[in-house]
Motif scaffolding. Structure first.
Motif, mmCIF file in Angstrom:
data_model
loop_
_atom_site.group_PDB
_atom_site.id
_atom_site.type_symbol
_atom_site.label_atom_id
_atom_site.label_comp_id
_atom_site.label_asym_id
_atom_site.label_seq_id
_atom_site.Cartn_x
_atom_site.Cartn_y
_atom_site.Cartn_z
ATOM 1 N N ALA A 15 0.531 -1.036 -0.474
ATOM 2 C CA ALA A 15 -0.115 -0.123 0.095
ATOM 3 C C ALA A 15 0.670 0.956 -0.162
ATOM 4 C CB ALA A 15 -0.662 0.047 1.388
ATOM 5 N N GLY A 20 -0.914 0.163 -5.717
ATOM 6 C CA GLY A 20 -1.412 0.607 -3.445
ATOM 7 C C GLY A 20 -2.009 1.399 -2.711
ATOM 8 N N ALA A 24 -5.357 2.811 -1.852
ATOM 9 C CA ALA A 24 -6.375 3.047 0.124
ATOM 10 C C ALA A 24 -6.815 5.254 -0.479
ATOM 11 C CB ALA A 24 -4.842 3.372 0.994
ATOM 12 N N LEU A 36 -3.137 -0.963 6.712
ATOM 13 C CA LEU A 36 -2.581 -1.006 5.595
ATOM 14 C C LEU A 36 -1.047 -1.134 5.535
ATOM 15 C CD1 LEU A 36 -3.001 2.614 4.467
ATOM 16 C CD2 LEU A 36 -3.649 0.784 3.294
#
Length: 260
Positions: A15, A20, A24, A36
């Motif tokens: 993340a 990623g 988020a 995360l």
């Protein structure tokens, strides 16, 4: 369109950067609470701070190397129920059979191929016990194109495609959907590093990387939102009958049968 994701909880691996990181932020904008994980503590903390400025969701960080012994079990123990698992961590090296040595091949597969399998094994059980959930495996169109100059990634991604289809074929019996997403080139540092490597190998000139990118549909890689928006939609109830399949987001590259 209301995706009705507000109040859900998602775990995103890998993340701290690229898709990623953008995922988020996109999930947070939909009101999804986040877990995360990535190796970079600093990048995760910076991402959490940015999300806090724009979204009223909880963000819990788990700085981990998922290839370390016991890391998946540690993450499993630290997190209660999640509604959504996004397997996104991993970058299998590019190159042909002789460019990618055995150690590099194993290292790439340990994080992405075996990492996805281990995460599914751990969190599928949690979702089943809780009554359901969604697992999205962010894989890559290399598993469809099968480029010999991306041989470790092509074979790894093809394996994950088969794994996703097999797991998702009957997962709705447990009220769990398992879906794969195959992005093509995306506007992140990774794709430009791959193009530079290809430009040096094929043309002896790193600056030719931008010329290679012009061969993509619309003469560009995908924007990050063009991938993350699809993943967020697939995570929602509006995609409730989608499981055991792969959604390709590459502008038609796989249908052209060329990675570039």
């Amino acid at each position: 369109m209301d995706l009705k994701l507000g109040g859900k909880t998602a775990l995103i691996t890998g993340a701290s950067m690229g898709i990623g990181e953008h995922l988020a932020e996109t999930f947070a904008a939909e009101g999804v609470h986040l877990h995360l994980t990535a190796r970079s503590t600093d990048k995760l903390e910076a991402l959490k701070a940015r999300i806090a400025e724009t979204s009223d969701v909880s963000v819990t960080l788990h700085p981990l190397d998922l290839t370390a012994e016991g890391a998946v079990e540690q993450l499993d123990a630290a997190i209660g129920h999640v509604d959504i698992l996004i397997n996104n961590a991993g970058a299998i090296p590019s190159g042909d059979l002789w460019d990618v040595d055995q150690d590099s091949w194993r290292k790439g597969w340990d994080l992405k191929v075996y990492g996805y399998v281990g995460m599914c094994r751990a969190f599928y059980t949690k979702m089943k016990n809780a009554g359901g959930g969604v697992i999205i495996n962010n894989i890559g169109n290399g598993g469809e194109v099968l480029d010999p100059k991306y041989i470790a990634g092509a074979s790894g991604n093809a394996s994950l495609m088969g794994f996703t289809r097999a797991l998702g074929a009957f997962s709705l019996d447990d009220n769990i959907r398992v879906v794969g997403v195959n992005p093509g080139p995306v506007d992140t540092d990774r794709i430009y590093n791959m193009l530079k490597k290809r430009a040096i190998k094929d043309h002896g000139d790193e600056s030719r990387a931008r010329d290679l990118a012009k061969g993509y549909p619309l003469e560009r890689p995908a924007h990050k939102h063009e991938v993350s928006d699809i993943i967020v939609f697939l995570s929602s109830y509006r995609s409730g009958y989608v499981s055991g399949t792969i959604v390709t987001v590459d502008g038609g590259i796989a249908s052209r049968r060329s990675i570039i």
